[in-house]
Design a protein around this motif. Structure first.
Motif, PDB file in Angstrom:
ATOM      1  N   GLY A 254     -36.624 -16.101 -32.063  1.00 55.50           N
ATOM      2  CA  GLY A 254     -36.322 -14.690 -31.880  1.00 55.50           C
ATOM      3  C   GLY A 254     -36.246 -14.305 -30.414  1.00 55.50           C
ATOM      4  O   GLY A 254     -36.547 -15.083 -29.510  1.00 55.50           O
ATOM      5  N   THR A 255     -35.827 -13.085 -30.177  1.00 55.33           N
ATOM      6  CA  THR A 255     -35.706 -12.559 -28.827  1.00 55.33           C
ATOM      7  C   THR A 255     -36.463 -11.240 -28.722  1.00 55.33           C
ATOM      8  O   THR A 255     -36.828 -10.644 -29.726  1.00 55.33           O
ATOM      9  N   VAL A 256     -36.666 -10.807 -27.496  1.00 60.10           N
ATOM     10  CA  VAL A 256     -37.374  -9.549 -27.268  1.00 60.10           C
ATOM     11  C   VAL A 256     -36.375  -8.398 -27.406  1.00 60.10           C
ATOM     12  O   VAL A 256     -35.483  -8.224 -26.582  1.00 60.10           O
ATOM     13  N   THR A 257     -36.508  -7.642 -28.472  1.00 56.79           N
ATOM     14  CA  THR A 257     -35.660  -6.479 -28.712  1.00 56.79           C
ATOM     15  C   THR A 257     -36.565  -5.277 -28.971  1.00 56.79           C
ATOM     16  O   THR A 257     -37.762  -5.431 -29.248  1.00 56.79           O
ATOM     17  N   LEU A 258     -35.972  -4.080 -28.896  1.00 57.71           N
ATOM     18  CA  LEU A 258     -36.737  -2.867 -29.156  1.00 57.71           C
ATOM     19  C   LEU A 258     -37.293  -2.882 -30.580  1.00 57.71           C
ATOM     20  O   LEU A 258     -38.443  -2.481 -30.820  1.00 57.71           O
ATOM     21  N   LYS A 259     -36.502  -3.369 -31.533  1.00 55.51           N
ATOM     22  CA  LYS A 259     -36.943  -3.446 -32.923  1.00 55.51           C
ATOM     23  C   LYS A 259     -38.154  -4.352 -33.060  1.00 55.51           C
ATOM     24  O   LYS A 259     -39.136  -4.002 -33.722  1.00 55.51           O
ATOM     25  N   ASN A 260     -38.106  -5.532 -32.420  1.00 62.83           N
ATOM     26  CA  ASN A 260     -39.223  -6.476 -32.512  1.00 62.83           C
ATOM     27  C   ASN A 260     -40.479  -5.930 -31.849  1.00 62.83           C
ATOM     28  O   ASN A 260     -41.598  -6.200 -32.300  1.00 62.83           O
ATOM     29  N   ILE A 261     -40.295  -5.149 -30.795  1.00 61.77           N
ATOM     30  CA  ILE A 261     -41.451  -4.541 -30.128  1.00 61.77           C
ATOM     31  C   ILE A 261     -42.141  -3.553 -31.061  1.00 61.77           C
ATOM     32  O   ILE A 261     -43.368  -3.535 -31.184  1.00 61.77           O
ATOM     33  N   PHE A 262     -41.353  -2.721 -31.744  1.00 63.64           N
ATOM     34  CA  PHE A 262     -41.928  -1.749 -32.671  1.00 63.64           C
ATOM     35  C   PHE A 262     -42.530  -2.423 -33.906  1.00 63.64           C
ATOM     36  O   PHE A 262     -43.448  -1.887 -34.531  1.00 63.64           O
ATOM     37  N   LEU A 263     -42.008  -3.602 -34.248  1.00 66.12           N
ATOM     38  CA  LEU A 263     -42.534  -4.318 -35.406  1.00 66.12           C
ATOM     39  C   LEU A 263     -43.858  -5.019 -35.109  1.00 66.12           C
ATOM     40  O   LEU A 263     -44.585  -5.387 -36.037  1.00 66.12           O
ATOM     41  N   LEU A 264     -44.177  -5.191 -33.829  1.00 68.58           N
ATOM     42  CA  LEU A 264     -45.425  -5.875 -33.470  1.00 68.58           C
ATOM     43  C   LEU A 264     -46.660  -5.222 -34.098  1.00 68.58           C
ATOM     44  O   LEU A 264     -47.448  -5.900 -34.762  1.00 68.58           O
ATOM     45  N   PRO A 265     -46.881  -3.911 -33.885  1.00 65.25           N
ATOM     46  CA  PRO A 265     -48.074  -3.308 -34.502  1.00 65.25           C
ATOM     47  C   PRO A 265     -48.012  -3.317 -36.023  1.00 65.25           C
ATOM     48  O   PRO A 265     -49.050  -3.425 -36.683  1.00 65.25           O
ATOM     49  N   VAL A 266     -46.799  -3.235 -36.589  1.00 64.38           N
ATOM     50  CA  VAL A 266     -46.665  -3.264 -38.047  1.00 64.38           C
ATOM     51  C   VAL A 266     -47.126  -4.611 -38.593  1.00 64.38           C
ATOM     52  O   VAL A 266     -47.936  -4.693 -39.526  1.00 64.38           O
ATOM     53  N   LYS A 267     -46.633  -5.691 -37.994  1.00 56.96           N
ATOM     54  CA  LYS A 267     -47.026  -7.027 -38.441  1.00 56.96           C
ATOM     55  C   LYS A 267     -48.496  -7.297 -38.147  1.00 56.96           C
ATOM     56  O   LYS A 267     -49.178  -8.000 -38.896  1.00 56.96           O
ATOM     57  N   PHE A 268     -48.977  -6.733 -37.048  1.00 55.61           N
ATOM     58  CA  PHE A 268     -50.385  -6.915 -36.688  1.00 55.61           C
ATOM     59  C   PHE A 268     -51.297  -6.296 -37.743  1.00 55.61           C
ATOM     60  O   PHE A 268     -52.356  -6.836 -38.064  1.00 55.61           O
ATOM     61  N   ILE A 269     -50.866  -5.166 -38.302  1.00 55.13           N
ATOM     62  CA  ILE A 269     -51.702  -4.440 -39.263  1.00 55.13           C
ATOM     63  C   ILE A 269     -51.556  -4.965 -40.680  1.00 55.13           C
ATOM     64  O   ILE A 269     -52.544  -5.201 -41.376  1.00 55.13           O
ATOM     65  N   ILE A 270     -50.311  -5.156 -41.147  1.00 54.32           N
ATOM     66  CA  ILE A 270     -50.126  -5.524 -42.551  1.00 54.32           C
ATOM     67  C   ILE A 270     -49.622  -6.937 -42.745  1.00 54.32           C
ATOM     68  O   ILE A 270     -49.386  -7.365 -43.877  1.00 54.32           O
ATOM     69  N   GLY A 271     -49.451  -7.687 -41.669  1.00 49.60           N
ATOM     70  CA  GLY A 271     -49.029  -9.067 -41.807  1.00 49.60           C
ATOM     71  C   GLY A 271     -47.590  -9.187 -42.263  1.00 49.60           C
ATOM     72  O   GLY A 271     -46.711  -8.483 -41.790  1.00 49.60           O
ATOM     73  N   ARG A 272     -47.345 -10.041 -43.246  1.00 51.12           N
ATOM     74  CA  ARG A 272     -45.986 -10.333 -43.682  1.00 51.12           C
ATOM     75  C   ARG A 272     -45.603  -9.569 -44.950  1.00 51.12           C
ATOM     76  O   ARG A 272     -44.599  -9.847 -45.581  1.00 51.12           O
ATOM     77  N   THR A 273     -46.445  -8.618 -45.347  1.00 54.56           N
ATOM     78  CA  THR A 273     -46.167  -7.850 -46.557  1.00 54.56           C
ATOM     79  C   THR A 273     -44.917  -6.987 -46.369  1.00 54.56           C
ATOM     80  O   THR A 273     -44.706  -6.408 -45.313  1.00 54.56           O
ATOM     81  N   SER A 274     -44.115  -6.892 -47.416  1.00 53.08           N
ATOM     82  CA  SER A 274     -42.923  -6.062 -47.340  1.00 53.08           C
ATOM     83  C   SER A 274     -42.633  -5.469 -48.716  1.00 53.08           C
ATOM     84  O   SER A 274     -43.182  -5.900 -49.718  1.00 53.08           O
ATOM     85  N   PHE A 275     -41.800  -4.436 -48.734  1.00 53.05           N
ATOM     86  CA  PHE A 275     -41.376  -3.796 -49.976  1.00 53.05           C
ATOM     87  C   PHE A 275     -39.863  -3.727 -50.007  1.00 53.05           C
ATOM     88  O   PHE A 275     -39.218  -3.515 -48.979  1.00 53.05           O
ATOM     89  N   ILE A 276     -39.292  -3.916 -51.198  1.00 51.43           N
ATOM     90  CA  ILE A 276     -37.843  -3.808 -51.327  1.00 51.43           C
ATOM     91  C   ILE A 276     -37.396  -2.372 -51.058  1.00 51.43           C
ATOM     92  O   ILE A 276     -36.403  -2.120 -50.384  1.00 51.43           O
TER      93      ILE A 276
END
Length: 327
Positions: A254-276
């Motif tokens: 992956g690369t450093v993008t604005l989307k990936n930066i915002f996803l950092l705290p999300v992944k940090f908190i809930i891990g790899r969980t996702s919803f359709i």
């Protein structure tokens, strides 16, 4: 008083038991590619062979493979037992998280420290990597314990006193544990170096009187790193070649993008969980982000001056490594 101590120990035991149950669930599922590499390395190479034949062509330090090599001489090489060391490392990390919170905030009934341990025990990201036969759980343990003893050393006034007191501090139990766990972290994963960079920045910004003397410990760590330096440089050279010649690796990493930066705290908190359903996903993520933001910022109002300084260390620990990794 004695009854209170026993009560805290019992609650801590319950916390660690709960963390264990969460991590044992699904720990016998089939191995995935990287875990299979861990199994192959630990079973097909000797202890010395891992250092001389396998590691020079891998991209990671050797410690986790060496531990698995010894572990599988005692236990069967099944999925569960291959992952069990990672589970044990994770439980120790929960314990050290409890100790860090108690050291910084010194809450008498330990309730808040137990809550801090509970947050890690139930962290989706931590549970996920606790069930992997890879080095991530071990590296997290090393970093967490290193930071604990780093903070304990900073609380010892001897670091800024006379030479004899300083020498006593350098050879103290806390110093030995700091060096041990720091080396454990580094020889588990190279990216843990960014955490030590945050420790140095904290010393420079908030503990300038102790900065030069604390560098002695960092020099000791560097001395223990030197024997591995040629292998590290060889691994680094191979890694650069692979990334340049094989664009698949660039896409995977992956690369450093604005989307990936915002996803950092999300992944940090809930891990790899996702919803359709994206609306449900957004609602869950938004609620959890609000909760964790409150937990992060609320202590700033209540903390004493010394605790505020230690919280500055936590913020550096949280933000500085990702910043360095993105450069």
């Amino acid at each position: 008083m004695f009854k209170s101590v026993k009560d805290v120990k019992f609650k801590l035991f319950l916390l660690l038991s709960f963390a264990l149950v969460l991590r044992v669930i699904s720990s016998s599922q089939s191995l995935w590619l990287d875990e299979a590499i861990s199994w192959e390395a630990a079973t097909n190479f000797s202890f010395v062979g891992l250092l001389t034949k396998f590691s020079p062509y891998d991209f990671n330090p050797p410690l986790h493979y060496l531990i698995l090599n010894l572990w599988l001489k005692v236990f069967p090489a099944t999925e569960f037992f291959l992952r069990l060391p990672s589970i044990i490392f994770a439980l120790l990390t929960v314990f050290f998280t409890f100790k860090i919170h108690n050291l910084v905030f010194k809450n008498k009934n330990k309730t808040e420290s137990l809550a801090a341990g509970l947050l890690l025990a139930t962290s989706g990201l931590h549970v996920y990597y606790s069930q992997e036969a890879r080095m991530y759980s071990l590296a997290t343990l090393g970093v967490t314990a290193s930071c604990l003893f780093f903070l304990k050393l900073l609380s010892v006034k001897a670091l800024s006193k006379d030479r004899n007191s300083f020498l006593k501090t350098i050879i103290s139990r806390d110093s030995l544990f700091y060096v041990f766990f720091s080396l454990l972290a580094f020889y588990s994963h190279y990216l843990t170096l960014f955490v030590f960079a945050s420790q140095l920045v904290f010393l420079f910004l908030f503990q300038k009187k102790q900065f030069k003397k604390a560098l002695v410990l960092f020099f000791i760590l560097f001395v223990f790193f030197l024997p591995w330096l040629p292998v590290f440089l060889n691994q680094f050279g191979i890694g650069r070649t692979v990334v340049v010649e094989n664009q698949v690796w660039s896409n995977v990493l992956g690369t450093v993008t604005l989307k990936n930066i915002f996803l950092l705290p999300v992944k940090f908190i809930i891990g790899r969980t996702s919803f359709i359903n994206k609306n449900i996903y957004a609602a869950v993520v938004g609620g959890l982000l609000f909760l964790f933001s409150f937990l992060l910022f609320a202590p700033l109002r209540l903390a004493k001056k010394e605790a505020l300084k230690n919280q500055a260390f936590f913020w550096l620990w949280l933000l500085f490594p990702p910043l360095l990794g993105g450069l």
